[in-house]
Scaffold this motif. Structure first.
Motif, PDB file in Angstrom:
ATOM      1  N   LEU A  35       0.817  -1.223   0.000  1.00 59.37           N
ATOM      2  CA  LEU A  35       0.000   0.000   0.000  1.00 59.37           C
ATOM      3  C   LEU A  35       0.849   1.270   0.000  1.00 59.37           C
ATOM      4  O   LEU A  35       0.360   2.343  -0.372  1.00 59.37           O
ATOM      5  N   SER A  36       2.110   1.146   0.406  1.00 53.71           N
ATOM      6  CA  SER A  36       2.960   2.337   0.510  1.00 53.71           C
ATOM      7  C   SER A  36       3.492   2.808  -0.839  1.00 53.71           C
ATOM      8  O   SER A  36       4.051   3.907  -0.935  1.00 53.71           O
ATOM      9  N   VAL A  37       3.359   1.985  -1.882  1.00 56.60           N
ATOM     10  CA  VAL A  37       3.937   2.332  -3.181  1.00 56.60           C
ATOM     11  C   VAL A  37       3.332   3.629  -3.709  1.00 56.60           C
ATOM     12  O   VAL A  37       2.118   3.798  -3.737  1.00 56.60           O
ATOM     13  N   GLN A  38       4.197   4.544  -4.103  1.00 58.68           N
ATOM     14  CA  GLN A  38       3.747   5.812  -4.675  1.00 58.68           C
ATOM     15  C   GLN A  38       4.685   6.236  -5.785  1.00 58.68           C
ATOM     16  O   GLN A  38       5.873   5.937  -5.775  1.00 58.68           O
ATOM     17  N   LYS A  39       4.128   6.957  -6.758  1.00 60.08           N
ATOM     18  CA  LYS A  39       4.931   7.461  -7.869  1.00 60.08           C
ATOM     19  C   LYS A  39       5.612   8.746  -7.453  1.00 60.08           C
ATOM     20  O   LYS A  39       4.975   9.663  -6.935  1.00 60.08           O
ATOM     21  N   LEU A  40       6.934   8.835  -7.698  1.00 65.98           N
ATOM     22  CA  LEU A  40       7.686  10.039  -7.406  1.00 65.98           C
ATOM     23  C   LEU A  40       7.851  10.906  -8.646  1.00 65.98           C
ATOM     24  O   LEU A  40       7.707  12.131  -8.595  1.00 65.98           O
ATOM     25  N   TYR A  45       9.462   5.152  -8.580  1.00 66.69           N
ATOM     26  CA  TYR A  45       8.459   4.923  -7.539  1.00 66.69           C
ATOM     27  C   TYR A  45       9.162   4.728  -6.197  1.00 66.69           C
ATOM     28  O   TYR A  45      10.379   4.532  -6.136  1.00 66.69           O
ATOM     29  N   TYR A  46       8.372   4.766  -5.145  1.00 71.72           N
ATOM     30  CA  TYR A  46       8.897   4.606  -3.781  1.00 71.72           C
ATOM     31  C   TYR A  46       8.046   3.594  -3.030  1.00 71.72           C
ATOM     32  O   TYR A  46       6.818   3.556  -3.170  1.00 71.72           O
ATOM     33  N   MET A  47       8.694   2.761  -2.208  1.00 67.61           N
ATOM     34  CA  MET A  47       7.998   1.790  -1.368  1.00 67.61           C
ATOM     35  C   MET A  47       8.699   1.699  -0.027  1.00 67.61           C
ATOM     36  O   MET A  47       9.930   1.752   0.044  1.00 67.61           O
ATOM     37  N   GLU A  48       7.925   1.554   1.047  1.00 65.38           N
ATOM     38  CA  GLU A  48       8.488   1.409   2.386  1.00 65.38           C
ATOM     39  C   GLU A  48       8.020   0.094   2.992  1.00 65.38           C
ATOM     40  O   GLU A  48       6.835  -0.239   2.923  1.00 65.38           O
ATOM     41  N   GLU A 153       1.477  -0.081 -10.110  1.00 57.57           N
ATOM     42  CA  GLU A 153       0.240   0.625  -9.809  1.00 57.57           C
ATOM     43  C   GLU A 153      -0.908  -0.372  -9.811  1.00 57.57           C
ATOM     44  O   GLU A 153      -0.973  -1.255 -10.665  1.00 57.57           O
ATOM     45  N   GLN A 158       1.361  -3.779  -7.087  1.00 57.83           N
ATOM     46  CA  GLN A 158       2.058  -3.294  -5.899  1.00 57.83           C
ATOM     47  C   GLN A 158       2.532  -4.456  -5.030  1.00 57.83           C
ATOM     48  O   GLN A 158       3.608  -4.386  -4.428  1.00 57.83           O
TER      49      GLN A 158
END
Length: 354
Positions: A35-40, A45-48, A153, A158
């Protein structure tokens, strides 16, 4: 006797409950990671991820000699409890890259790194594991054959992106150890078979960053595994630490060679294969060395960024993406700044949490 049996039964029940609790906690970590995946930015992209990242389990299972061998364990780990993930299919590929380690006027240690590839969707993975050091690593989905046009996405993709926990092309840990993987200059694959735990070039980066704080510790760990080349090519590592020590690790005839070097690109630096892979007209390594000499190895972050930008590769329509990402890492005060696809006016800065 009855008391002994009762004690054993209660112990077994406690173990089962603990195992289920661990499984639920692991599934929650995976869910939150997905759920943390986001487009930079375009192509980045970024994931934690926080919790048990499964890498200890991978080692306990015996590692793997190829991404194909590792993928069964990886897919089982990341799909646990909430969604089935499809396995990627790594394919042979070639890429460029360059790296340089310097000091600031204040004496801090910096490392710059360009990752050049014909196609790339990068994922910055921030991992805070239950065992091992906190890390920032980068994963290229195109490198591992996720498919043309694939992006992390939608929940299914994800979840699939969580496989980046086990493979990396570069990164830095909370102790200021930084590693970058670069093509070494030919197609001589490393396939060590000494009976030690086997890991691939990219899975070994995760292993080193989780467990080594210095160059010396990283080299010791490399001596303790059997290295196997990813994607059918020769690789070498640029490894630097907070003390300022910087080495390039290469493999010749399955033997590890260590070169003390501040700059590296895509040809061998060791004596036995010196300059193998150096292409006529490629001035990146020469430029980095000249800049290092001209500044006596002293560059602030802005100067190092400018230097890496100068050797970054432009996109060639239909042929080559160019520099997919650039990293400028601070090893003294561990942190990293990313630039996607030569967007040097659009930085993404990440620091450590512990």
């Amino acid at each position: 006797m009855k008391r002994i049996v009762k004690t054993i039964l209660w112990s077994l029940l406690a173990f089962v409950l603990l195992s289920e609790a661990n499984a639920w906690a692991q599934a929650e970590s995976l869910k939150q990671g997905a759920l943390s995946v986001q487009k930079l930015d375009d192509g980045l992209y970024y994931m934690e991820y926080k919790g048990d990242d499964g890498f200890t389990g991978l080692l306990e299972k015996g590692g793997g000699r190829s991404a194909g061998q590792l993928v069964g364990y990886v897919m089982n780990f990341i799909s646990k409890g909430f969604q089935q993930a499809q396995a990627p299919k790594p394919v042979p590929a070639h890429y460029g890259c360059s790296a340089l380690t310097t000091r600031t006027p204040e004496g801090d240690v910096l490392m710059g790194r360009n990752f050049d590839f014909n196609s790339a969707t990068g994922i910055v993975v921030h991992t805070v594991p239950t065992q091992g050091y906190e890390t920032y690593t980068t994963f290229n989905t195109n490198f591992f054959g996720f498919g043309e046009g694939w992006v992390p996405e939608g929940m299914q993709n994800q979840v699939m992106a969580l496989s980046a926990l086990f493979f990396a092309l570069d990164g830095i840990n909370e102790k200021g150890l930084a590693i970058a993987d670069l093509m070494a200059g030919d197609n001589a694959q490393t396939q060590q078979e000494s009976g030690k735990t086997p890991l691939t070039t990219s899975s070994a980066i995760c292993y080193l960053l989780k467990n080594a704080a210095t160059v010396d510790e990283a080299l010791e760990l490399l001596q303790g595994i059997d290295m196997h080349s990813d994607i059918g090519a020769a690789h070498h590592y640029a490894i630097s630490d907070a003390s300022g020590r910087s080495v390039v690790v290469e493999y010749v005839d399955n033997q590890m060679e260590i070169v003390e070097a501040k700059a590296v690109a895509n040809h061998y630096l060791c004596v036995s294969k010196l300059n193998v892979g150096l292409i006529e007209g490629d001035r990146r390594y020469e430029y980095l060395c000249n800049q290092y000499e001209a500044t006596k190895g002293i560059m602030d972050k802005e100067k190092l960024t400018q230097t890496m930008a100068a050797v970054s590769q432009p996109e060639q329509e239909g042929k080559f993406l160019g520099t997919a990402w650039t990293m400028v890492m601070d090893l003294t005060h561990p942190s990293v700044t990313y630039y996607s696809r030569r967007h040097f006016d659009h930085p993404f800065h990440f620091a450590f949490t512990r």
